[in-house]
Design an enzyme around this catalytic site. Sequence first.
Site, PDB file in Angstrom:
ATOM      1  N   GLU A  29       0.812  -1.220   0.000  1.00  0.00           N
ATOM      2  CA  GLU A  29       0.000   0.000   0.000  1.00  0.00           C
ATOM      3  C   GLU A  29       0.849   1.275   0.000  1.00  0.00           C
ATOM      4  O   GLU A  29       0.341   2.364   0.294  1.00  0.00           O
ATOM      5  CB  GLU A  29      -0.937  -0.006   1.212  1.00  0.00           C
ATOM      6  CG  GLU A  29      -1.913  -1.169   1.204  1.00  0.00           C
ATOM      7  CD  GLU A  29      -2.858  -1.139   2.386  1.00  0.00           C
ATOM      8  OE1 GLU A  29      -3.742  -0.261   2.409  1.00  0.00           O
ATOM      9  OE2 GLU A  29      -2.717  -1.985   3.289  1.00  0.00           O
ATOM     10  N   SER A 157      -6.612  -2.229   1.107  1.00  0.00           N
ATOM     11  CA  SER A 157      -6.735  -1.581  -0.204  1.00  0.00           C
ATOM     12  C   SER A 157      -7.105  -2.553  -1.321  1.00  0.00           C
ATOM     13  O   SER A 157      -6.713  -2.391  -2.459  1.00  0.00           O
ATOM     14  CB  SER A 157      -5.425  -0.849  -0.570  1.00  0.00           C
ATOM     15  OG  SER A 157      -5.233   0.255   0.273  1.00  0.00           O
ATOM     16  N   TYR A 223      -9.203   3.730  -6.324  1.00  0.00           N
ATOM     17  CA  TYR A 223      -8.113   4.694  -6.430  1.00  0.00           C
ATOM     18  C   TYR A 223      -7.905   5.307  -7.814  1.00  0.00           C
ATOM     19  O   TYR A 223      -7.187   6.292  -7.936  1.00  0.00           O
ATOM     20  CB  TYR A 223      -6.804   4.033  -5.974  1.00  0.00           C
ATOM     21  CG  TYR A 223      -6.852   3.575  -4.546  1.00  0.00           C
ATOM     22  CD1 TYR A 223      -6.966   4.501  -3.514  1.00  0.00           C
ATOM     23  CD2 TYR A 223      -6.817   2.225  -4.223  1.00  0.00           C
ATOM     24  CE1 TYR A 223      -7.028   4.082  -2.198  1.00  0.00           C
ATOM     25  CE2 TYR A 223      -6.874   1.810  -2.902  1.00  0.00           C
ATOM     26  CZ  TYR A 223      -6.980   2.736  -1.893  1.00  0.00           C
ATOM     27  OH  TYR A 223      -7.048   2.324  -0.600  1.00  0.00           O
ATOM     28  N   ARG A 261     -12.421   3.697  10.060  1.00  0.00           N
ATOM     29  CA  ARG A 261     -13.532   3.473   9.122  1.00  0.00           C
ATOM     30  C   ARG A 261     -13.986   2.033   9.240  1.00  0.00           C
ATOM     31  O   ARG A 261     -13.159   1.115   9.303  1.00  0.00           O
ATOM     32  CB  ARG A 261     -13.085   3.768   7.697  1.00  0.00           C
ATOM     33  CG  ARG A 261     -14.224   4.040   6.718  1.00  0.00           C
ATOM     34  CD  ARG A 261     -13.728   4.098   5.287  1.00  0.00           C
ATOM     35  NE  ARG A 261     -13.397   2.773   4.800  1.00  0.00           N
ATOM     36  CZ  ARG A 261     -12.242   2.445   4.226  1.00  0.00           C
ATOM     37  NH1 ARG A 261     -11.280   3.347   4.078  1.00  0.00           N
ATOM     38  NH2 ARG A 261     -12.025   1.209   3.820  1.00  0.00           N
ATOM     39  N   ASP A 263     -16.279  -0.876   7.420  1.00  0.00           N
ATOM     40  CA  ASP A 263     -16.935  -1.270   6.170  1.00  0.00           C
ATOM     41  C   ASP A 263     -18.059  -2.248   6.464  1.00  0.00           C
ATOM     42  O   ASP A 263     -17.880  -3.224   7.218  1.00  0.00           O
ATOM     43  CB  ASP A 263     -15.929  -1.889   5.217  1.00  0.00           C
ATOM     44  CG  ASP A 263     -14.871  -0.900   4.754  1.00  0.00           C
ATOM     45  OD1 ASP A 263     -15.122   0.315   4.838  1.00  0.00           O
ATOM     46  OD2 ASP A 263     -13.786  -1.331   4.319  1.00  0.00           O
ATOM     47  N   GLU A 276     -14.999  -5.200   7.786  1.00  0.00           N
ATOM     48  CA  GLU A 276     -13.675  -4.981   8.376  1.00  0.00           C
ATOM     49  C   GLU A 276     -13.561  -3.558   8.903  1.00  0.00           C
ATOM     50  O   GLU A 276     -14.405  -2.700   8.635  1.00  0.00           O
ATOM     51  CB  GLU A 276     -12.565  -5.258   7.368  1.00  0.00           C
ATOM     52  CG  GLU A 276     -12.566  -4.357   6.152  1.00  0.00           C
ATOM     53  CD  GLU A 276     -11.475  -4.746   5.153  1.00  0.00           C
ATOM     54  OE1 GLU A 276     -10.397  -4.141   5.229  1.00  0.00           O
ATOM     55  OE2 GLU A 276     -11.706  -5.630   4.323  1.00  0.00           O
ATOM     56  N   ASN A 278     -10.725  -0.284   9.260  1.00  0.00           N
ATOM     57  CA  ASN A 278      -9.469   0.300   8.799  1.00  0.00           C
ATOM     58  C   ASN A 278      -9.073   1.364   9.818  1.00  0.00           C
ATOM     59  O   ASN A 278      -9.800   2.336  10.022  1.00  0.00           O
ATOM     60  CB  ASN A 278      -9.658   0.926   7.414  1.00  0.00           C
ATOM     61  CG  ASN A 278      -8.364   1.332   6.761  1.00  0.00           C
ATOM     62  OD1 ASN A 278      -7.472   1.856   7.414  1.00  0.00           O
ATOM     63  ND2 ASN A 278      -8.260   1.120   5.470  1.00  0.00           N
ATOM     64  N   GLY A 282      -7.638   5.708   4.160  1.00  0.00           N
ATOM     65  CA  GLY A 282      -7.088   6.527   3.100  1.00  0.00           C
ATOM     66  C   GLY A 282      -7.510   7.975   3.221  1.00  0.00           C
ATOM     67  O   GLY A 282      -8.615   8.290   3.673  1.00  0.00           O
TER      68      GLY A 282
END
Length: 312
Positions: A29, A157, A223, A261, A263, A276, A278, A282
């Site tokens: 990443e 990612s 991305y 974050r 998900d 999951e 994070n 990002g």
Amino acid sequence: MSMSLPPPRVTDPAAFGRVAVLLGGDTSEREVSLDSGAGVLEALRSRGVDAQPVDGVPALLAALQAGRFDRVFNILHGGAGENGTVQGLLDALGVPYTGSGVLGSALTMDKIRTKQVWLSEGLPTPRYERLAKGADLRAAAARLGYPVFVKPSSEGSSVGVFRVLSEADLAPAIEFASRYDGELLMEQMVRGDELTVGILGDIALPSIRIVPAGEWYDYHAKYVAEDTQYLCPGLDGEDEAAIRDLALRAFRAAACSGWGRVDVMRDRERGLQLIEVNTAPGMTSHSLVPKAAAQLGCDYAGLCWRVLEQTL
């Protein structure tokens, strides 16, 4: 459901002292982290913060031993930046940093162990199989039932993620598993809405529903693509309140703090399903936490300021 963020705790950038923006590193990443870090660096400097980039953990350690920084904004995605290594180092040195501590970082970097904690707390998450090196992917998929996702337990990612609709689609995942040294997670695919909820302190930000132009939200959609739709808030009324509540409960159950974050998928039959967490989300031009904060009137620079405030 209307909500707002509390006012900033400090207004003087000098309160932060010298800030290291930890970015880059040597994981898969790296490029995303460099992009995120560049945004954070520019945002903090625009607010008058004395911030400098530091690429990777060895450079950070050398800089801290030389007394160059007072605190760390950690935007090092994956690997040491999110698995508890950096957090343990900074705890040992007594240096404040953004994001979760050692336990929350290490736990959520491992998707399998995170799911085990959620299940122990009675929180909803899709059925899964833990695949050690050499495991029989065909047998695991037969037990779960197609379709499934296969992904590394400790990557982010969308790196190394395979969408397997039937046994005929399994060959690429099997080939990847033969080369990959870590554990893999095979998870029942949820058919429904893909959502994410940013966490800032004790507040769950408005959810975002992700609508990729392609069939699913892969690395390219995250991305590169400019045609992915982000609907915020992603749900309405009681459904929106429910997903924010679930995300905050999941975040806390995994010993996370600061910001992050969560998900979530909304299955047509089983309702909300946790995917999951994070702990170093990002912060690129395509990233989701800044989009959610903007719904509450908090721009990108303001979000970086509020995240950094949590180190005071």
